[in-house]
Design a protein around this motif. Structure first.
Motif, PDB file in Angstrom:
ATOM      1  N   UNK A  21       7.194   5.435   5.469  1.00 29.05           N
ATOM      2  CA  UNK A  21       7.443   6.392   4.381  1.00 29.05           C
ATOM      3  C   UNK A  21       6.079   6.815   3.816  1.00 29.05           C
ATOM      4  N   UNK A  22       5.198   5.839   3.673  1.00 28.13           N
ATOM      5  CA  UNK A  22       3.835   6.134   3.203  1.00 28.13           C
ATOM      6  C   UNK A  22       3.097   7.083   4.143  1.00 28.13           C
ATOM      7  N   UNK A  23       3.291   6.894   5.451  1.00 26.03           N
ATOM      8  CA  UNK A  23       2.660   7.782   6.442  1.00 26.03           C
ATOM      9  C   UNK A  23       3.189   9.209   6.279  1.00 26.03           C
ATOM     10  N   UNK A  24       4.500   9.326   6.067  1.00 29.19           N
ATOM     11  CA  UNK A  24       5.114  10.652   5.903  1.00 29.19           C
ATOM     12  C   UNK A  24       4.574  11.340   4.644  1.00 29.19           C
ATOM     13  N   UNK A  25       4.403  10.569   3.586  1.00 31.47           N
ATOM     14  CA  UNK A  25       3.856  11.119   2.330  1.00 31.47           C
ATOM     15  C   UNK A  25       2.427  11.630   2.565  1.00 31.47           C
TER      16      UNK A  25
ATOM     17  N   UNK B 254       4.474  10.387  -6.896  1.00 29.78           N
ATOM     18  CA  UNK B 254       5.414  10.763  -7.963  1.00 29.78           C
ATOM     19  C   UNK B 254       4.815  10.528  -9.354  1.00 29.78           C
ATOM     20  N   UNK B 255       3.549  10.135  -9.371  1.00 31.70           N
ATOM     21  CA  UNK B 255       2.820   9.886 -10.619  1.00 31.70           C
ATOM     22  C   UNK B 255       3.521   8.902 -11.565  1.00 31.70           C
ATOM     23  N   UNK B 256       3.999   7.794 -10.999  1.00 33.79           N
ATOM     24  CA  UNK B 256       4.562   6.733 -11.841  1.00 33.79           C
ATOM     25  C   UNK B 256       3.411   5.993 -12.524  1.00 33.79           C
ATOM     26  N   UNK B 257       3.683   5.435 -13.696  1.00 34.80           N
ATOM     27  CA  UNK B 257       2.636   4.726 -14.442  1.00 34.80           C
ATOM     28  C   UNK B 257       2.252   3.410 -13.758  1.00 34.80           C
ATOM     29  N   UNK B 258       3.226   2.749 -13.119  1.00 36.63           N
ATOM     30  CA  UNK B 258       2.962   1.450 -12.483  1.00 36.63           C
ATOM     31  C   UNK B 258       3.590   1.409 -11.096  1.00 36.63           C
ATOM     32  N   UNK B 259       2.955   0.685 -10.175  1.00 41.91           N
ATOM     33  CA  UNK B 259       3.543   0.583  -8.825  1.00 41.91           C
ATOM     34  C   UNK B 259       4.831  -0.248  -8.859  1.00 41.91           C
ATOM     35  N   UNK B 260       4.962  -1.163  -9.842  1.00 43.75           N
ATOM     36  CA  UNK B 260       6.202  -1.960  -9.875  1.00 43.75           C
ATOM     37  C   UNK B 260       7.390  -1.168 -10.428  1.00 43.75           C
TER      38      UNK B 260
ATOM     39  N   UNK C 136       0.823  -1.194   0.000  1.00 42.83           N
ATOM     40  CA  UNK C 136       0.000   0.000   0.000  1.00 42.83           C
ATOM     41  C   UNK C 136       0.870   1.262   0.000  1.00 42.83           C
ATOM     42  N   UNK C 137       1.968   1.207   0.758  1.00 41.39           N
ATOM     43  CA  UNK C 137       2.903   2.336   0.782  1.00 41.39           C
ATOM     44  C   UNK C 137       3.530   2.527  -0.601  1.00 41.39           C
ATOM     45  N   UNK C 138       3.809   1.430  -1.267  1.00 47.17           N
ATOM     46  CA  UNK C 138       4.381   1.522  -2.625  1.00 47.17           C
ATOM     47  C   UNK C 138       3.399   2.263  -3.556  1.00 47.17           C
ATOM     48  N   UNK C 139       2.121   1.951  -3.389  1.00 50.90           N
ATOM     49  CA  UNK C 139       1.113   2.606  -4.234  1.00 50.90           C
ATOM     50  C   UNK C 139       0.995   4.100  -3.906  1.00 50.90           C
TER      51      UNK C 139
ATOM     52  N   UNK D  77      10.487  19.614  -1.033  1.00 53.60           N
ATOM     53  CA  UNK D  77      10.062  20.994  -1.344  1.00 53.60           C
ATOM     54  C   UNK D  77       9.102  21.098  -2.517  1.00 53.60           C
ATOM     55  N   UNK D  78       9.336  20.324  -3.557  1.00 56.04           N
ATOM     56  CA  UNK D  78       8.489  20.437  -4.749  1.00 56.04           C
ATOM     57  C   UNK D  78       8.111  19.053  -5.247  1.00 56.04           C
ATOM     58  N   UNK D  79       6.955  18.978  -5.852  1.00 51.72           N
ATOM     59  CA  UNK D  79       6.457  17.678  -6.285  1.00 51.72           C
ATOM     60  C   UNK D  79       7.013  17.366  -7.674  1.00 51.72           C
ATOM     61  N   UNK D  80       7.559  16.172  -7.816  1.00 48.71           N
ATOM     62  CA  UNK D  80       8.055  15.765  -9.131  1.00 48.71           C
ATOM     63  C   UNK D  80       7.048  14.800  -9.746  1.00 48.71           C
ATOM     64  N   UNK D  81       6.723  15.012 -11.016  1.00 48.04           N
ATOM     65  CA  UNK D  81       5.830  14.129 -11.747  1.00 48.04           C
ATOM     66  C   UNK D  81       6.703  13.391 -12.761  1.00 48.04           C
ATOM     67  N   UNK D  82       7.017  12.130 -12.456  1.00 46.15           N
ATOM     68  CA  UNK D  82       8.026  11.425 -13.263  1.00 46.15           C
ATOM     69  C   UNK D  82       7.570  11.208 -14.712  1.00 46.15           C
ATOM     70  N   UNK D  83       6.252  11.124 -14.914  1.00 48.16           N
ATOM     71  CA  UNK D  83       5.780  10.954 -16.300  1.00 48.16           C
ATOM     72  C   UNK D  83       5.856  12.267 -17.069  1.00 48.16           C
ATOM     73  N   UNK D  84       5.469  13.365 -16.417  1.00 46.16           N
ATOM     74  CA  UNK D  84       5.545  14.665 -17.094  1.00 46.16           C
ATOM     75  C   UNK D  84       7.003  15.009 -17.400  1.00 46.16           C
TER      76      UNK D  84
END
Ligand SMILES: *Cc1c(COP(=O)(O)O)cnc(C)c1O
Length: 411
Positions: free
Chosen positions: A291-295, A86-92, A77-80, A212-219
């Protein structure tokens, strides 16, 4: 839990989320300005660690029993959550690591079998040592050579020089999103696009950007993006490597062991599917979950709110610090985040840091794991004050008073 309003942060309430901010250091209230080294942790992150070991602890991905299944679900769940953040296309495409350094080494190691003598790699002049040394080791193993994107006096990369060293020989480019020593936000989208035009892959060190800033890996269309949880309110010893599926399939695994295999015999072993291929052995299960909780925590505050408040702190601190005679700021890029590196004429950074410490102010002094930057400015190091969303203008005023006091004592 704090209450975040739209476009404003209730800083007082937020500070109450961080128990450490209430403590005294050397008889003074702690002023924590070493956020670029590691961030402090909110109570709900601390509670999540206790909760995990109190009620959820089991090994994951292998147990038939319920507890193992619950721990596995929490970890996945944290991986998701990280995939979404980070807007990855897949959790894997999200590989858990022990941190940024580990993620970079994984990729550098993976490229060992893909490079040949004569291939070229490009690094920037403002990297953390962890985004330099693994690549130098890769060059030694493969005979590839390393080229450097230079920077200017303001601490900005010279993109026209980058264009000159890019060629068909370039296989990989690795640059930090934000410099931990200067605060510069690099134009990574442009850097990535230009590398791709030559068929080169790009790894972005996002350790300093992610808080500090959100990265969108697909964009961004980035091939690899690495971060550490501990710089974004999470625990130490955990981070992620984002990799595009095609690259992660292509790269050989980093470590052999349990968890990363499909089948093992003495004749031949086949590897597990992503992400497990890169996750040999029992991982930092608690770290991944928390890590998921921090996010969740920083998303509740809102990355945009965080960035806009930290920009106010940066502007205010820059203005106040420049009022001090003899103070010079290193890293004056137009696009920068809340990190200020400075020196005072005639005083060693360490001496300022020590006096500030006596006043309860935590700053970092030294080369900040980025010696090439210090060589560029011909200085032994700097004093670095790095701000987070739980810092205040009053704390910055106190820092300015402290520096003036240090100056009076030392000069
Ligand atoms: C902190 C940092 C690293 C190293 O992160 P670790 O958590 O120590 O692995 C790498 N690059 C940058 C820009 C950093 O700020």
């Amino acid at each position: 839990m704090s209450t975040a309003h739209i476009n404003t942060l209730d800083i007082k309430a937020i500070r109450n989320d961080f128990p450490i901010l209430a403590r005294m250091v050397n008889g003074k209230p702690l002023v924590y300005f070493d956020n670029a080294a590691t961030s402090q942790k909110p109570q709900l992150v601390i509670d999540a660690i206790v909760h995990y070991y109190s009620y959820l602890n089991a090994n994951i991905h292998r147990g038939v029993h319920s507890l193992s299944q619950e721990a596995t679900d929490a970890y996945e769940n944290a991986r998701i959550k990280l995939q979404k953040h980070f807007n990855a296309a897949h959790s894997h495409e999200i590989i858990f690591t022990s941190g940024t350094t580990h993620g970079i080494n994984m990729v550098a190691n993976g490229f060992s079998s893909l490079l040949n003598k004569g291939d070229e790699l490009i690094v920037s002049a403002m990297e953390h040592h962890s985004n330099i040394v693994p690549w130098q080791m890769l060059c030694e193993r493969t005979g590839a050579t390393l080229k450097v994107i230079p920077m200017n006096e303001n601490g900005e990369l010279v993109i026209s020089e980058y264009e000159k060293i890019l060629s068909e020989k370039t296989k990989l480019v690795f640059v930090n999103h934000i410099s931990n020593a200067l605060g510069t936000i690099n134009p990574i989208k442009d850097i990535i696009r230009k590398a791709h035009a030559f068929g080169a892959a790009v790894l972005i060190d996002g350790a300093q950007a992610a808080p500090h800033i959100k990265a969108d890996v697909q964009a961004l269309d980035v091939d690899f993006y690495v971060v550490s949880a501990h710089k974004m309110c999470g625990p130490t010893g955990v981070g992620i490597l984002y990799g595009k599926e095609a690259w992660l399939k292509k790269l050989p695994p980093y470590q052999g062991g349990g968890e990363m295999i499909a089948e093992v015999s003495f004749e031949k072993t086949t590897y597990a599917d992503l992400p497990h291929k890169f996750e040999a052995g029992t991982p930092n299960i608690c770290g991944g979950i928390v890590f998921g909780t921090a996010i969740d925590y920083i998303n509740k505050l809102g990355m945009e709110n965080i960035a806009s408040y930290e920009n106010q702190l940066l502007e205010y601190a820059t203005k106040r610090l420049l009022e001090i005679n003899g103070l010079k700021i290193y890293g004056t890029a137009t696009n920068k985040t809340s990190v200020i590196s400075f020196n005072i004429d005639g005083i060693h950074p360490y001496d300022i840091g020590s006096i500030l410490d006596k006043l309860g102010i935590a700053v970092r002094t030294g080369h900040h794991c980025a010696q090439p930057i210090m060589d560029f400015y011909k200085i032994p190091g700097t004093v670095r004050a790095s701000f987070s969303f739980y810092n205040t203008k009053e704390e910055i005023d106190y820092l300015v008073e402290g520096i003036i006091q240090a100056k009076n004592m030392l000069l």
